[in-house]
Design a protein around this motif. Structure first.
Motif, PDB file in Angstrom:
ATOM      1  N   ALA A 121      40.582  44.694  41.944  1.00  0.00           N
ATOM      2  CA  ALA A 121      40.975  45.073  40.583  1.00  0.00           C
ATOM      3  C   ALA A 121      39.960  46.007  39.939  1.00  0.00           C
ATOM      4  O   ALA A 121      40.338  46.922  39.203  1.00  0.00           O
ATOM      5  N   SER A 122      38.680  45.808  40.194  1.00  0.00           N
ATOM      6  CA  SER A 122      37.648  46.671  39.597  1.00  0.00           C
ATOM      7  C   SER A 122      37.742  48.083  40.151  1.00  0.00           C
ATOM      8  O   SER A 122      37.577  49.074  39.429  1.00  0.00           O
ATOM      9  N   VAL A 129      39.221  53.846  39.356  1.00  0.00           N
ATOM     10  CA  VAL A 129      39.960  54.978  39.932  1.00  0.00           C
ATOM     11  C   VAL A 129      41.069  55.431  38.989  1.00  0.00           C
ATOM     12  O   VAL A 129      41.230  56.635  38.729  1.00  0.00           O
ATOM     13  N   GLU A 130      41.828  54.502  38.470  1.00  0.00           N
ATOM     14  CA  GLU A 130      42.952  54.872  37.602  1.00  0.00           C
ATOM     15  C   GLU A 130      42.472  55.490  36.288  1.00  0.00           C
ATOM     16  O   GLU A 130      43.170  56.322  35.702  1.00  0.00           O
ATOM     17  N   LYS A 131      41.296  55.120  35.836  1.00  0.00           N
ATOM     18  CA  LYS A 131      40.757  55.657  34.584  1.00  0.00           C
ATOM     19  C   LYS A 131      40.242  57.082  34.745  1.00  0.00           C
ATOM     20  O   LYS A 131      40.482  57.938  33.893  1.00  0.00           O
ATOM     21  N   HIS A 132      39.549  57.343  35.851  1.00  0.00           N
ATOM     22  CA  HIS A 132      38.770  58.582  35.932  1.00  0.00           C
ATOM     23  C   HIS A 132      39.285  59.630  36.909  1.00  0.00           C
ATOM     24  O   HIS A 132      38.878  60.794  36.819  1.00  0.00           O
ATOM     25  N   THR A 176      36.553  44.557  51.298  1.00  0.00           N
ATOM     26  CA  THR A 176      35.878  44.218  50.041  1.00  0.00           C
ATOM     27  C   THR A 176      36.193  45.233  48.953  1.00  0.00           C
ATOM     28  O   THR A 176      36.339  44.873  47.773  1.00  0.00           O
ATOM     29  N   TYR A 177      36.303  46.499  49.333  1.00  0.00           N
ATOM     30  CA  TYR A 177      36.518  47.567  48.355  1.00  0.00           C
ATOM     31  C   TYR A 177      37.930  48.156  48.456  1.00  0.00           C
ATOM     32  O   TYR A 177      38.167  49.290  48.050  1.00  0.00           O
ATOM     33  N   ASN A 186      26.534  48.972  41.094  1.00  0.00           N
ATOM     34  CA  ASN A 186      27.112  47.953  41.976  1.00  0.00           C
ATOM     35  C   ASN A 186      28.193  47.129  41.303  1.00  0.00           C
ATOM     36  O   ASN A 186      29.049  46.542  41.981  1.00  0.00           O
ATOM     37  N   ASN A 187      28.155  47.064  39.970  1.00  0.00           N
ATOM     38  CA  ASN A 187      29.101  46.237  39.217  1.00  0.00           C
ATOM     39  C   ASN A 187      30.182  47.061  38.522  1.00  0.00           C
ATOM     40  O   ASN A 187      30.808  46.584  37.579  1.00  0.00           O
ATOM     41  N   TYR A 188      30.361  48.303  38.970  1.00  0.00           N
ATOM     42  CA  TYR A 188      31.383  49.201  38.429  1.00  0.00           C
ATOM     43  C   TYR A 188      31.072  49.648  36.993  1.00  0.00           C
ATOM     44  O   TYR A 188      31.952  50.136  36.292  1.00  0.00           O
TER      45      TYR A 188
END
Length: 514
Positions: free
Chosen positions: A190-191, A196-199, A183-184, A491-493
């Motif tokens: 994509a979320s 991860v790529e942003k922060h 699931t993750y 929970n919703n990123y």
């Protein structure tokens, strides 16, 4: 937005409406734009969310923005604690900034006066600022949803953090999953990828680089999933902290090692073969910059000692010699990778910390290769104290070794406290979220204050969203309830205030629960 706005600040040349929203020329300090909200209004604890866009001149000037609220009528007081630093902005790119109206004397808990909300430029600004949208989310009533992340379909909390990793000179990491948690899965979700790529500029595999995944049976190594994980990271300029070469946990020790019937000497050889094969493979592949060589080899007794219930200990002839042999094998396989010993509860500055320092002292005296210590830091809002955390880290610093926070999360509920379960927090309210924000800030600040720059191995949070935290199922006292809420995203990123607290410490801001 086509009406209702005006320029604000001395020397303001006014505002301009355009297809994007409302713009103003940031020609000086305190120049901005405001709009009115008519009385009666209970603005205390409201969240003002703005989407703004700045010109290249504004970005180049190094100026900042300050969203605010102000009671109308002369020089009435307002909310001036909000801030959006220049590092958040990229010229021509929409950025969400927020301001929480939270004054100590509750001056906005009123109905007599109109208020104005807006944003002003600060710190020698030039250029143009465009306000593209504004949402005001009022404090929720007791009967409404308690989530601070969203109180309407169009209002989501923003921590005003453009990229956490850009605020630090050391690695900022996250533990993520691959095939071990579909699931993750970082490769397909994509979320997860976006956050991860942003922060983050470092990743840790939650499971798939542990022994039972990489060598499930003796001599048969399986790198497919771990390699895909590393390949993805490298493609995004993210490096890998390897976790973990040796760990005693029964479900992560392959059967051939748990059931070893040969000699202790041959078992040590098998351990060395595992370590050298894995480290060799990833030295050749690239992307892995550090390893947790041995994980959780100390017990929680007082006095603490080596964990005698570990298969590694018993099969090594009831000896902890496997620890040093693993470090020696890792160093021989890769002279340049950074090698850590990793454990939990050592942040408490307790008997376990004392045993850790004893082991480090012995290793250094005998030239056993070790570069640093990983502090897992699965902590609570109220425990351990910042003083204990700092003192424990200082003991490692005094040995000249690196300190890495490897598995940080801050659980809202502490089931080990004397007041449990009467103290249980069942709802993640705004007050709880802001308390957690301050706690994250204080932990990161303690790390920066205690660990000199050359010994900072980095900070990794153990997961991305509250939905995927290990604590829900690993903490038996929670009875399967998702009441830890320990991470930086909901929970919703969506951002949580905890993300803002982490960033505040990195930026040298005061740690507050506002």
């Amino acid at each position: 937005m086509t009406s209702g706005w005006r320029g604000n600040g001395n020397g303001n040349t006014g505002i301009t409406y355009n297809s994007d929203g409302v713009s103003f020329n940031a020609s000086g300090d305190d120049i901005g734009a405001v709009t009115d909200i008519a009385a009666p209004i209970q603005l205390e604890d409201a969240i003002i969310t703005m989407v703004v866009n700045v010109s290249s001149e504004f970005k180049a000037s190094g100026a900042n923005l300050q969203p605010f609220a102000q009671i109308k009528g002369g020089s009435w007081a307002g909310e001036w604690n909000c801030w959006a630093g220049n590092e958040l902005f990229t010229a021509g790119t929409d950025v969400t900034i927020t301001c929480t109206v939270a004054e100590a004397d509750k001056k906005f808990d009123q109905t007599a006066s109109d208020v104005q909300i807006g944003v002003q430029a600060k710190t020698s600004p030039t250029g143009v600022v465009t306000i593209k949208s504004v949402t005001v989310t009022l404090k929720q009533s007791a009967s409404s949803s308690s989530s601070v992340a969203s109180s309407s379909a169009t209002s989501v909390y923003s921590a005003n953090v453009n990229s956490l990793r850009e605020l630090a000179t050391f690695p900022i990491g996250a533990a993520v999953s691959n095939t071990d948690s579909p699931t993750y899965n970082i490769l397909t979700n994509a979320s997860e990828k976006t956050v991860v790529e942003k922060h983050f500029d470092q990743m840790t595999a939650g499971n798939i680089m542990k022994m039972s995944y990489l060598q499930p049976t003796q001599g048969n190594f399986s790198f497919t999933n771990a390699d895909a994980f590393v390949d993805y990271a490298v493609s995004k300029n993210i490096n890998i902290h390897g976790h973990a070469l040796l760990w005693h946990s029964d479900y992560q020790v392959p059967g051939f090692m748990k059931n070893w019937s040969g000699s202790a000497a041959d078992f040590i050889t098998a351990v060395e073969t595992h370590v050298s094969t894995i480290v060799d493979h990833y030295e050749a592949k690239g992307g892995v910059v550090s390893w947790d060589v041995v994980n959780e080899a100390l017990n929680d007794n007082s006095p603490s000692n080596f964990r005698t219930d570990s298969a590694f200990y018993t099969k090594s002839g009831n000896s902890a010699v496997y620890i040093e042999k693993a470090f020696q094998a890792a160093r021989a396989a890769n002279p340049n990778v950074t090698l850590y010993y990793n454990d939990y509860n050592i942040d408490q500055n307790n008997a376990k910390t004392t045993k850790l320092v004893e082991m480090l002292t012995d290793f250094q005296a005998r030239s056993i290769p070790i570069d640093g210590v990983g502090f897992q830091m699965h902590v609570f809002m109220d425990y351990p104290s910042i003083a204990s955390i700092s003192a424990a880290m200082k003991k490692v610093v005094d040995k000249g070794l690196k300190v890495k926070i490897t598995e940080l999360d801050v659980a809202v509920n502490n089931p080990y406290s004397g007041g449990w379960p009467g103290s249980k927090i069942s709802t993640f309210t705004q007050d709880v979220a802001l308390t957690q924000k301050k706690r994250y800030c204080e932990i990161v600040k303690a790390y920066l204050d205690t660990v000199p720059a050359n010994l900072r191995g980095g900070i990794t949070v153990w997961g991305t969203t509250d939905a995927s935290t290990w604590l829900t199922t690993a903490t038996s006292q929670y009875n399967g309830e998702a009441i830890a809420w320990p991470l930086l995203f909901d929970n919703n990123y969506n951002d949580k205030p905890a993300l803002r607290g982490f960033a505040d410490a990195l930026q040298g801001n005061t740690c507050t629960n506002l």
